[in-house]
Design a protein around this motif. Structure first.
Motif, PDB file in Angstrom:
ATOM      1  N   GLU A  54       3.090  10.424  -6.887  1.00 21.90           N
ATOM      2  CA  GLU A  54       4.130  10.883  -7.824  1.00 21.90           C
ATOM      3  C   GLU A  54       3.531  11.145  -9.198  1.00 21.90           C
ATOM      4  O   GLU A  54       3.843  12.158  -9.836  1.00 21.90           O
ATOM      5  N   GLY A  55       2.682  10.224  -9.646  1.00 23.89           N
ATOM      6  CA  GLY A  55       2.049  10.407 -10.954  1.00 23.89           C
ATOM      7  C   GLY A  55       1.182  11.657 -10.998  1.00 23.89           C
ATOM      8  O   GLY A  55       1.204  12.410 -11.966  1.00 23.89           O
ATOM      9  N   ILE A  56       0.433  11.890  -9.935  1.00 23.42           N
ATOM     10  CA  ILE A  56      -0.411  13.095  -9.854  1.00 23.42           C
ATOM     11  C   ILE A  56       0.464  14.340  -9.846  1.00 23.42           C
ATOM     12  O   ILE A  56       0.198  15.301 -10.571  1.00 23.42           O
TER      13      ILE A  56
ATOM     14  N   ALA B 209      -2.238  14.864  -2.798  1.00 27.54           N
ATOM     15  CA  ALA B 209      -1.461  15.193  -3.994  1.00 27.54           C
ATOM     16  C   ALA B 209      -2.206  16.187  -4.883  1.00 27.54           C
ATOM     17  O   ALA B 209      -1.587  17.097  -5.459  1.00 27.54           O
ATOM     18  N   LEU B 210      -3.508  16.035  -4.988  1.00 26.77           N
ATOM     19  CA  LEU B 210      -4.304  16.965  -5.800  1.00 26.77           C
ATOM     20  C   LEU B 210      -4.357  18.345  -5.152  1.00 26.77           C
ATOM     21  O   LEU B 210      -4.236  19.371  -5.838  1.00 26.77           O
ATOM     22  N   ILE B 211      -4.538  18.384  -3.849  1.00 24.72           N
ATOM     23  CA  ILE B 211      -4.554  19.676  -3.137  1.00 24.72           C
ATOM     24  C   ILE B 211      -3.211  20.375  -3.303  1.00 24.72           C
ATOM     25  O   ILE B 211      -3.157  21.596  -3.501  1.00 24.72           O
ATOM     26  N   ALA B 212      -2.125  19.609  -3.262  1.00 27.30           N
ATOM     27  CA  ALA B 212      -0.794  20.187  -3.460  1.00 27.30           C
ATOM     28  C   ALA B 212      -0.650  20.797  -4.855  1.00 27.30           C
ATOM     29  O   ALA B 212       0.148  21.718  -5.056  1.00 27.30           O
ATOM     30  N   ARG B 213      -1.435  20.323  -5.807  1.00 24.34           N
ATOM     31  CA  ARG B 213      -1.439  20.883  -7.163  1.00 24.34           C
ATOM     32  C   ARG B 213      -2.311  22.138  -7.256  1.00 24.34           C
ATOM     33  O   ARG B 213      -2.409  22.741  -8.300  1.00 24.34           O
ATOM     34  N   GLY B 214      -3.027  22.446  -6.173  1.00 19.98           N
ATOM     35  CA  GLY B 214      -3.893  23.609  -6.181  1.00 19.98           C
ATOM     36  C   GLY B 214      -5.348  23.298  -6.476  1.00 19.98           C
ATOM     37  O   GLY B 214      -6.159  24.214  -6.679  1.00 19.98           O
TER      38      GLY B 214
ATOM     39  N   VAL C 263      -5.247  12.340 -11.924  1.00 23.52           N
ATOM     40  CA  VAL C 263      -5.526  11.031 -11.336  1.00 23.52           C
ATOM     41  C   VAL C 263      -5.160   9.931 -12.334  1.00 23.52           C
ATOM     42  O   VAL C 263      -4.563   8.911 -11.960  1.00 23.52           O
ATOM     43  N   ALA C 264      -5.485  10.132 -13.605  1.00 23.33           N
ATOM     44  CA  ALA C 264      -5.121   9.154 -14.634  1.00 23.33           C
ATOM     45  C   ALA C 264      -3.603   8.969 -14.689  1.00 23.33           C
ATOM     46  O   ALA C 264      -3.110   7.842 -14.808  1.00 23.33           O
ATOM     47  N   ALA C 265      -2.863  10.066 -14.559  1.00 19.53           N
ATOM     48  CA  ALA C 265      -1.398   9.967 -14.538  1.00 19.53           C
ATOM     49  C   ALA C 265      -0.933   9.167 -13.324  1.00 19.53           C
ATOM     50  O   ALA C 265       0.016   8.380 -13.409  1.00 19.53           O
ATOM     51  N   GLY C 266      -1.610   9.355 -12.204  1.00 20.45           N
ATOM     52  CA  GLY C 266      -1.294   8.572 -11.010  1.00 20.45           C
ATOM     53  C   GLY C 266      -1.572   7.088 -11.209  1.00 20.45           C
ATOM     54  O   GLY C 266      -0.782   6.240 -10.805  1.00 20.45           O
ATOM     55  N   LEU C 267      -2.702   6.779 -11.835  1.00 23.41           N
ATOM     56  CA  LEU C 267      -3.044   5.379 -12.101  1.00 23.41           C
ATOM     57  C   LEU C 267      -2.028   4.741 -13.049  1.00 23.41           C
ATOM     58  O   LEU C 267      -1.631   3.584 -12.852  1.00 23.41           O
ATOM     59  N   GLU C 268      -1.605   5.495 -14.043  1.00 23.79           N
ATOM     60  CA  GLU C 268      -0.590   4.966 -14.955  1.00 23.79           C
ATOM     61  C   GLU C 268       0.714   4.684 -14.216  1.00 23.79           C
ATOM     62  O   GLU C 268       1.336   3.644 -14.423  1.00 23.79           O
ATOM     63  N   ARG C 269       1.117   5.604 -13.340  1.00 26.54           N
ATOM     64  CA  ARG C 269       2.348   5.400 -12.572  1.00 26.54           C
ATOM     65  C   ARG C 269       2.206   4.195 -11.651  1.00 26.54           C
ATOM     66  O   ARG C 269       3.119   3.383 -11.533  1.00 26.54           O
ATOM     67  N   ALA C 270       1.074   4.060 -10.984  1.00 23.34           N
ATOM     68  CA  ALA C 270       0.864   2.937 -10.061  1.00 23.34           C
ATOM     69  C   ALA C 270       0.864   1.603 -10.784  1.00 23.34           C
ATOM     70  O   ALA C 270       1.210   0.570 -10.196  1.00 23.34           O
ATOM     71  N   SER C 271       0.525   1.609 -12.057  1.00 21.92           N
ATOM     72  CA  SER C 271       0.476   0.348 -12.803  1.00 21.92           C
ATOM     73  C   SER C 271       1.847  -0.309 -12.891  1.00 21.92           C
ATOM     74  O   SER C 271       1.937  -1.523 -13.073  1.00 21.92           O
TER      75      SER C 271
ATOM     76  N   GLN D 268       0.821  -1.212   0.000  1.00 14.74           N
ATOM     77  CA  GLN D 268       0.000   0.000   0.000  1.00 14.74           C
ATOM     78  C   GLN D 268       0.855   1.263   0.000  1.00 14.74           C
ATOM     79  O   GLN D 268       0.532   2.224  -0.685  1.00 14.74           O
ATOM     80  N   GLU D 269       1.942   1.256   0.756  1.00 14.03           N
ATOM     81  CA  GLU D 269       2.811   2.437   0.775  1.00 14.03           C
ATOM     82  C   GLU D 269       3.381   2.708  -0.607  1.00 14.03           C
ATOM     83  O   GLU D 269       3.432   3.858  -1.045  1.00 14.03           O
ATOM     84  N   THR D 270       3.782   1.654  -1.299  1.00 19.49           N
ATOM     85  CA  THR D 270       4.323   1.812  -2.650  1.00 19.49           C
ATOM     86  C   THR D 270       3.247   2.349  -3.587  1.00 19.49           C
ATOM     87  O   THR D 270       3.502   3.283  -4.361  1.00 19.49           O
ATOM     88  N   LEU D 271       2.043   1.792  -3.512  1.00 23.00           N
ATOM     89  CA  LEU D 271       0.950   2.278  -4.365  1.00 23.00           C
ATOM     90  C   LEU D 271       0.640   3.743  -4.081  1.00 23.00           C
ATOM     91  O   LEU D 271       0.484   4.538  -5.012  1.00 23.00           O
ATOM     92  N   SER D 272       0.555   4.108  -2.808  1.00 24.51           N
ATOM     93  CA  SER D 272       0.273   5.505  -2.451  1.00 24.51           C
ATOM     94  C   SER D 272       1.352   6.425  -3.003  1.00 24.51           C
ATOM     95  O   SER D 272       1.048   7.488  -3.561  1.00 24.51           O
ATOM     96  N   ARG D 273       2.605   6.010  -2.853  1.00 26.90           N
ATOM     97  CA  ARG D 273       3.718   6.831  -3.352  1.00 26.90           C
ATOM     98  C   ARG D 273       3.635   6.981  -4.862  1.00 26.90           C
ATOM     99  O   ARG D 273       3.775   8.089  -5.400  1.00 26.90           O
TER     100      ARG D 273
END
Length: 192
Positions: free
Chosen positions: A68-70, A133-138, A83-91, A59-64
């Motif tokens: 990162e992707g977001i 991560a999304l809030i950090a993006r504004g 979020v899609a970028a995050g899902l791609e990175r998590a894949s 789970q920690e790896t997936l969250s990271r």
């Protein structure tokens, strides 16, 4: 029993899921998991605090990877594009073992209230990581929460579709997760 063999965590996870499937979560002991994995009970506890923690391995790896992707999505990306970028990175963390264990893990969770509770906590953790991560993006707070929840739902639906797909289906996890996210985007348009 050898204690320091490569892939110990992986072997413990496979052993636990096999035992949960064969005899149920409640009937499975840590000693049985350790024995099936070919390690000592103390080695089990070096990797997991209890047998419930098997469910959240990684789970920690997936969250990271999701965050990162977001964070690395283009500046002009919409919240769902991030979020899609995050899902791609998590894949990148989702390999053949994850795919093979999916249906058996799903069955084990469905048969145990304790595992259902732990799975719900995992979902909350992933959503919280994506929201931050999304809030950090504004992204404004309510939008960030909604996009993150959609991301978790897309992750779960994509994982279920990927792990239950015919083995001749060569599409990777990212394909299924992104397709699930697109389905959710379409569904939200019909909400009015």
């Amino acid at each position: 029993m050898a204690r320091w063999q490569p892939e110990t965590t992986h072997r413990l996870i496979v052993a636990a899921v096999d035992l949960f499937t064969e005899q149920g979560y409640d009937a499975t002991t840590v000693a049985q998991i350790a024995e099936r994995a070919g390690v000592t009970k103390s080695t089990f506890f070096r990797h997991f605090s209890d047998k419930r923690e098997i469910l959240v391995a990684g789970q920690e790896t997936l969250s990271r990877l999701l965050t990162e992707g977001i964070a690395e999505a283009p500046a002009d990306a919409t919240p769902l594009d991030a979020v899609a970028a995050g899902l791609e990175r998590a894949s990148s963390a989702m390999g053949p073992t994850n795919r093979a264990l999916g249906p058996r893990l799903k069955a084990a969770v469905a048969a145990s209230a304790e595992l259902q509770e732990r799975d719900a906590l995992k979902t909350v953790g992933l959503a919280a990581a994506m929201t931050a991560a999304l809030i950090a993006r504004g992204v404004p707070d309510p939008t960030a929460h909604l996009a993150a929840e959609m991301g978790v739902l897309a992750f779960k639906r994509g994982y279920a579709q990927w792990s239950e797909a015919d083995r001749d289906d060569t599409k990777d996890f990212a394909h299924h997760a992104l397709a699930a996210l697109q389905d959710l985007r379409t569904a939200t348009a019909s909400l009015g």
